[in-house]
Design a protein around this motif. Structure first.
Motif, PDB file in Angstrom:
ATOM      1  N   ASP A 283      26.101  38.626   8.350  1.00  0.00           N
ATOM      2  CA  ASP A 283      25.688  37.924   7.056  1.00  0.00           C
ATOM      3  C   ASP A 283      24.751  36.866   7.191  1.00  0.00           C
ATOM      4  OD1 ASP A 283      27.633  39.624   6.191  1.00  0.00           O
ATOM      5  OD2 ASP A 283      29.430  38.561   6.138  1.00  0.00           O
ATOM      6  N   GLU A 284      24.762  36.026   8.140  1.00  0.00           N
ATOM      7  CA  GLU A 284      23.596  34.784   8.186  1.00  0.00           C
ATOM      8  C   GLU A 284      22.287  35.315   8.407  1.00  0.00           C
ATOM      9  OE1 GLU A 284      26.283  31.434  10.461  1.00  0.00           O
ATOM     10  OE2 GLU A 284      25.332  33.145  11.708  1.00  0.00           O
ATOM     11  N   MET A 285      22.092  36.568   9.242  1.00  0.00           N
ATOM     12  CA  MET A 285      20.791  37.105   9.453  1.00  0.00           C
ATOM     13  C   MET A 285      20.331  37.703   7.923  1.00  0.00           C
ATOM     14  SD  MET A 285      19.763  40.148  11.711  1.00  0.00           S
ATOM     15  CE  MET A 285      20.313  41.474  11.008  1.00  0.00           C
ATOM     16  N   LEU A 286      21.150  38.419   7.099  1.00  0.00           N
ATOM     17  CA  LEU A 286      20.933  38.925   6.127  1.00  0.00           C
ATOM     18  C   LEU A 286      20.735  38.079   4.743  1.00  0.00           C
ATOM     19  CD1 LEU A 286      23.159  42.204   5.891  1.00  0.00           C
ATOM     20  CD2 LEU A 286      20.530  42.041   6.395  1.00  0.00           C
ATOM     21  N   ASP A 287      21.502  36.878   4.966  1.00  0.00           N
ATOM     22  CA  ASP A 287      21.332  35.932   4.095  1.00  0.00           C
ATOM     23  C   ASP A 287      19.916  35.109   4.146  1.00  0.00           C
ATOM     24  OD1 ASP A 287      22.398  34.126   1.790  1.00  0.00           O
ATOM     25  OD2 ASP A 287      22.189  32.503   3.428  1.00  0.00           O
ATOM     26  N   GLN A 288      19.603  34.955   5.514  1.00  0.00           N
ATOM     27  CA  GLN A 288      18.281  34.236   5.729  1.00  0.00           C
ATOM     28  C   GLN A 288      17.228  35.013   5.203  1.00  0.00           C
ATOM     29  OE1 GLN A 288      17.947  31.964   9.771  1.00  0.00           O
ATOM     30  NE2 GLN A 288      16.624  33.596  10.267  1.00  0.00           N
ATOM     31  N   ARG A 289      17.232  36.279   5.629  1.00  0.00           N
ATOM     32  CA  ARG A 289      16.196  37.188   5.282  1.00  0.00           C
ATOM     33  C   ARG A 289      16.074  37.251   3.699  1.00  0.00           C
ATOM     34  NH1 ARG A 289      17.000  43.427   7.039  1.00  0.00           N
ATOM     35  NH2 ARG A 289      17.074  42.232   8.874  1.00  0.00           N
ATOM     36  N   TYR A 290      17.026  37.347   3.049  1.00  0.00           N
ATOM     37  CA  TYR A 290      17.129  37.119   1.450  1.00  0.00           C
ATOM     38  C   TYR A 290      16.403  35.988   1.106  1.00  0.00           C
ATOM     39  CZ  TYR A 290      18.503  36.990  -3.271  1.00  0.00           C
ATOM     40  OH  TYR A 290      18.761  36.819  -4.798  1.00  0.00           O
ATOM     41  N   LYS A 291      16.833  34.964   1.447  1.00  0.00           N
ATOM     42  CA  LYS A 291      16.087  33.480   1.149  1.00  0.00           C
ATOM     43  C   LYS A 291      14.721  33.471   1.456  1.00  0.00           C
ATOM     44  CE  LYS A 291      20.571  30.755   1.395  1.00  0.00           C
ATOM     45  NZ  LYS A 291      21.128  29.631   2.235  1.00  0.00           N
ATOM     46  N   ARG A 292      14.310  34.042   2.545  1.00  0.00           N
ATOM     47  CA  ARG A 292      12.766  34.106   2.899  1.00  0.00           C
ATOM     48  C   ARG A 292      12.111  34.910   1.991  1.00  0.00           C
ATOM     49  NH1 ARG A 292       9.723  37.423   4.583  1.00  0.00           N
ATOM     50  NH2 ARG A 292       7.500  36.963   5.515  1.00  0.00           N
ATOM     51  N   LEU A 293      12.588  36.453   1.534  1.00  0.00           N
ATOM     52  CA  LEU A 293      11.933  37.016   0.602  1.00  0.00           C
ATOM     53  C   LEU A 293      11.805  36.402  -0.822  1.00  0.00           C
ATOM     54  CD1 LEU A 293      13.593  40.288   1.813  1.00  0.00           C
ATOM     55  CD2 LEU A 293      11.314  39.516   2.228  1.00  0.00           C
ATOM     56  N   VAL A 294      13.006  35.998  -1.352  1.00  0.00           N
ATOM     57  CA  VAL A 294      13.004  35.134  -2.509  1.00  0.00           C
ATOM     58  C   VAL A 294      12.138  33.807  -2.776  1.00  0.00           C
ATOM     59  CG1 VAL A 294      14.908  36.381  -3.362  1.00  0.00           C
ATOM     60  CG2 VAL A 294      14.938  34.206  -2.241  1.00  0.00           C
TER      61      VAL A 294
END
Length: 311
Positions: A293-304
């Motif tokens: 979950d942390e990895m996906l959340d970090q990826r999402y924040k990076r993309l947006v």
């Protein structure tokens, strides 16, 4: 035979003298020319213009994805086809080991020589290429294998057949699907990153660029033709587009710049491959320390965060 660009002419001349001195084992001359070569490399590559960096990104001797696969991977096995239409040679998918780490490597391949360039469609993928990449990434996710993607394309193929088979949909689906893949993903621009053709394998936890690479929404040639109706203004367009790594890092569009050899990856492929390997393995290790979950959340924040600005 090595290819030298116009601004590398002095380096070529010294290199020829150095080779001649080495051939006759003249140690004194070898040391002299080596010192001259080192000095000229510092002078030439220490003050490159944006257009010269673009030329290096497109250098015919620059290592392509297949070169890095051969330098980096052990027991590499190629994955073919999108299971819907055909196998696209412009995109390579290999599974193998990088320094003991099982890896799925996806890369865009331009090809060398006339026949191979035509076979690889000059590195411009069709939609089936992007669908092959998606199939490989989904396979990697199923078996918990990290993904390394190597971007090197002037852009997605704009032909009639590609449009009929859903080029824009294939790119858009990759952007959507890659955002939620549950394994570490690292993407590196190794040469030319052109428009949606690059974005389609650019959604990752980490997006980096080699020192002499470019990442652009349009080619400088296309930009100069549209803005000024004058292809000769390609140098001005290159500068205006701000497509080199330092600009993109400054604006938060990429995460890192990989310090390939000062003289360029085309002159020292092995060192460039080591830099790429180290970056990939270090980031996989760091991402593995996060929960899913942390990895996906970090990826999402990076993309947006891309494109966000404040006045």
């Amino acid at each position: 035979m090595a290819t030298y660009l116009d601004f590398e002419s002095k380096i070529e001349s010294i290199q020829e003298e150095l080779v001649s001195a080495q051939a006759i084992a003249n140690i004194e001359a070898v040391n002299k020319y080596q010192a001259e070569l080192d000095k000229e490399v510092q002078k030439t590559y220490g003050s490159l213009s944006d257009f010269q960096k673009l030329q290096l990104a497109r250098h015919p001797d620059r290592p392509y994805a297949l070169d890095y696969i051969r330098l980096l991977m052990d027991d590499a096995y190629e994955i073919h086809g999108d299971r819907a239409f055909r196998d696209d040679p412009a995109i390579l998918c290999y599974i193998g080991w990088i320094n003991g780490q099982k890896t799925m490597l996806i890369g865009e391949q331009k090809g060398r020589g006339v026949k191979n360039k035509i076979k690889r469609n000059f590195g411009m993928p069709n939609p089936e290429g992007y669908r092959k990449a998606l199939r490989a990434v989904k396979m990697a996710e199923k078996f918990d294998i990290p993904v390394l993607m190597l971007i090197d394309t002037p852009g997605a193929y704009p032909g009639l057949g590609a449009e009929e088979r859903g080029q824009s949909e294939a790119i858009a689906k990759n952007l959507f699907e890659f955002a939620s893949v549950k394994v570490p993903m690292v993407s590196v621009v190794i040469g030319e990153g052109g428009s949606g053709g690059a974005l389609a394998i650019g959604v990752a936890d980490k997006l980096a660029m080699m020192r002499y690479s470019v990442f652009a929404v349009i080619s400088p040639e296309g930009c100069s033709a549209i803005l000024w109706n004058d292809p000769s203004k390609v140098e001005a367009a290159t500068k205006a587009l701000k497509i080199t790594p330092d600009y993109l890092l400054e604006h938060g569009l990429i995460d890192d710049v990989l310090d390939e050899p000062l003289i360029g990856a085309h002159r020292d492929k092995e060192t460039a491959a080591e830099v790429l390997k180290t970056y990939f393995l270090e980031n996989v290790q760091a991402l593995r320390e996060l929960s899913e979950d942390e990895m996906l959340d970090q990826r999402y924040k990076r993309l947006v965060s891309v494109g966000a600005f404040s006045e």
